[in-house]
Scaffold this motif. Structure first.
Motif, short mmCIF file in Angstrom:
data_model
loop_
_atom_site.label_atom_id
_atom_site.label_comp_id
_atom_site.label_asym_id
_atom_site.label_seq_id
_atom_site.Cartn_x
_atom_site.Cartn_y
_atom_site.Cartn_z
N ASP A 132 3.73 14.36 9.83
CA ASP A 132 2.90 15.25 8.24
C ASP A 132 1.71 14.19 8.45
O ASP A 132 0.59 15.12 7.34
CB ASP A 132 3.96 15.53 7.38
CG ASP A 132 4.14 13.66 6.98
OD1 ASP A 132 4.59 12.77 7.50
OD2 ASP A 132 4.52 13.40 6.16
N HIS A 134 1.74 11.10 7.18
CA HIS A 134 1.45 9.55 6.77
C HIS A 134 1.17 8.68 7.78
O HIS A 134 1.98 8.71 8.63
CB HIS A 134 2.58 9.87 6.00
CG HIS A 134 3.88 9.41 6.35
ND1 HIS A 134 4.60 10.10 7.03
CD2 HIS A 134 4.88 8.46 6.27
CE1 HIS A 134 5.99 9.69 7.05
NE2 HIS A 134 5.71 8.15 7.20
N PRO A 140 1.42 12.85 2.53
CA PRO A 140 0.54 14.22 1.95
C PRO A 140 0.82 14.26 0.43
O PRO A 140 2.05 13.62 0.32
CB PRO A 140 0.64 14.27 2.58
CG PRO A 140 1.00 14.82 4.38
CD PRO A 140 2.17 12.93 3.46
N ASP A 141 -0.16 14.31 -0.19
CA ASP A 141 0.10 14.94 -1.62
C ASP A 141 0.59 14.52 -2.60
O ASP A 141 1.11 14.63 -3.38
CB ASP A 141 0.26 16.25 -1.83
CG ASP A 141 -0.85 17.20 -1.17
OD1 ASP A 141 -1.72 17.34 -0.79
OD2 ASP A 141 -0.03 17.87 0.58
N THR A 142 0.56 12.56 -2.56
CA THR A 142 1.23 11.71 -3.22
C THR A 142 0.18 10.83 -3.93
O THR A 142 -1.07 10.57 -2.93
CB THR A 142 2.14 10.69 -2.83
OG1 THR A 142 1.46 9.91 -1.68
CG2 THR A 142 3.12 11.25 -1.85
N SER A 146 -4.70 7.17 -3.88
CA SER A 146 -5.79 6.80 -4.15
C SER A 146 -5.84 5.66 -5.52
O SER A 146 -6.60 4.92 -5.85
CB SER A 146 -6.30 8.05 -5.44
OG SER A 146 -5.35 8.75 -5.91
N ASN A 154 5.44 4.42 -4.25
CA ASN A 154 4.77 5.63 -4.27
C ASN A 154 5.98 6.82 -4.53
O ASN A 154 7.07 6.63 -3.78
CB ASN A 154 4.54 5.66 -3.23
CG ASN A 154 3.59 6.73 -3.18
OD1 ASN A 154 3.31 8.03 -3.69
ND2 ASN A 154 3.81 7.85 -1.58
N GLN A 158 8.14 15.21 -1.44
CA GLN A 158 8.88 15.56 -0.34
C GLN A 158 10.79 15.51 0.59
O GLN A 158 11.55 15.96 0.95
CB GLN A 158 8.49 15.65 0.64
CG GLN A 158 6.78 16.34 1.41
CD GLN A 158 5.81 15.28 0.44
OE1 GLN A 158 6.06 14.41 -0.55
NE2 GLN A 158 4.67 15.03 1.13
N SER A 199 -7.53 15.92 7.13
CA SER A 199 -6.54 16.43 6.89
C SER A 199 -5.48 15.75 6.59
O SER A 199 -4.51 16.35 6.12
CB SER A 199 -6.00 18.23 7.62
OG SER A 199 -6.43 17.81 9.05
N HIS A 200 -5.73 14.66 6.73
CA HIS A 200 -4.22 13.80 7.14
C HIS A 200 -4.14 12.52 6.40
O HIS A 200 -5.21 11.83 6.40
CB HIS A 200 -3.49 13.91 8.44
CG HIS A 200 -3.38 14.80 9.46
ND1 HIS A 200 -2.79 15.44 8.95
CD2 HIS A 200 -4.30 15.71 10.12
CE1 HIS A 200 -2.30 16.95 9.30
NE2 HIS A 200 -3.27 16.67 11.00
N PRO A 201 -3.34 11.37 5.95
CA PRO A 201 -3.53 10.09 5.00
C PRO A 201 -3.95 9.34 6.62
O PRO A 201 -4.77 8.61 5.87
CB PRO A 201 -2.47 9.95 4.52
CG PRO A 201 -1.60 11.44 4.45
CD PRO A 201 -2.53 12.16 5.71
#
Length: 222
Positions: A132, A134, A140-142, A146, A154, A158, A199-201
Motif C-alpha cells: 500500500d 507504507h 496511508p491516512d494515519t 505528519s 501510530n 486498517q 500518492s504513497h507515504p
C-alpha cells in the motif's frame, strides 16, 4: 530516484550486505561508531543471513529499529525477534549496543522512551515497502504521516492496531536511507515513486537509495 536492480532477492540481499559492511567500516573509521536502524520483513531476513558471513566491526556497531509492532519481544511478529534470531544472536555485537522499541509498553510511553535512546544522528536507516506504499509503520491516512519529533505511536485503522515508528523527520535526518524492495506486488508503487505521483507515504522519504529485484522493478521506465 536512485535505484539498483538485481536478478533475485538473494542477490539483492548479498549486494546490500556488502555495502552495509563497507559503510560500517567507513563510519567506524571516520567517527568511531556505526549507528544503524534495522527493519522487519522478508527482505531484511535475507540481508541478515548475508551479513553473518561478512567482516563488520560489530564491537563498534549500535543497533536501533525504525519501527515495531506493539507486541512483546519474544512474539513471532516482533521485528526485534527477527533481527535477534537471524543476526544479533549470531554476531559479536555487544548486548548493551542493541536498543529495541519496547512494544509491550503503552505505545506513547514506548515512543517517548525510545526518543531518549537514539543517537544524535543515525548513519543508516534500513526500510522496506508495503504493497500500500507504507514504509516503517507510516501507513496511508494515519496521523503519523505528519508527526513531529523522532518516534511516534501510530494507530493504524486498517490493522486495528498500534505501531511504533520513526517519523519522516527522523528517517530523513539519517546520513543514508536504503529501501530494500522485492516482489511483483510492489511494482506499481515503485513505478509511482519514479513518476513522483505523490500518492504513497514512502514518497516522503528523501534521497533514498532503492535496492530492487527485477520483479519489483518491472514497471520502471528506462
Amino acid at each position: 530516484m536512485r535505484q539498483q536492480i538485481f536478478a533475485t532477492p538473494e542477490k539483492l540481499a548479498q549486494a546490500a550486505a556488502r555495502e552495509f559492511a563497507q559503510l560500517a567500516r567507513a563510519s567506524v573509521g571516520s567517527r568511531g561508531a556505526f549507528h544503524v536502524a534495522l527493519s522487519g520483513g522478508s527482505t531484511p531476513k535475507l540481508l541478515y543471513c548475508a551479513l553473518r558471513e561478512l567482516d563488520v566491526p560489530w564491537s563498534e556497531v549500535s543497533i536501533y529499529f525504525s519501527d515495531e509492532r506493539c507486541v512483546p519481544p519474544d512474539s513471532p511478529d516482533s521485528n526485534y525477534k527477527l533481527a535477534l534470531d537471524e543476526l544479533l544472536s549470531r554476531v559479536p555485537v555487544p548486548a548493551g549496543q542493541v536498543f529495541r522499541l519496547q512494544g509491550e509498553l503503552d505505545p506513547h510511553e514506548a515512543a517517548a522512551r525510545y526518543q531518549q535512546q537514539l543517537p544524535g544522528q543515525l548513519d543508516l536507516v534500513l526500510l522496506g515497502l508495503g504493497d500500500d506504499g507504507h514504509t516503517a509503520s507510516l501507513f496511508p491516512d494515519t496521523a503519523a504521516l505528519s508527526a513531529a519529533g523522532r518516534v511516534v505511536a501510530n494507530f493504524v485503522p486498517q490493522l486495528d492496531a498500534w505501531r511504533l515508528s520513526f517519523t519522516f523527520d527522523e528517517i530523513n535526518s539519517a546520513r543514508e536511507r536504503w529501501l530494500l524492495v522485492t516482489g511483483a506486488a510492489k511494482a506499481g508503487v515503485v513505478r509511482d515513486v519514479q513518476q513522483e505521483a505523490g500518492s504513497h507515504p514512502v514518497e516522503l522519504v528523501r534521497d533514498a537509495r532503492w535496492f530492487l529485484d527485477e520483479s519489483a522493478a518491472q514497471n520502471l521506465h528506462p
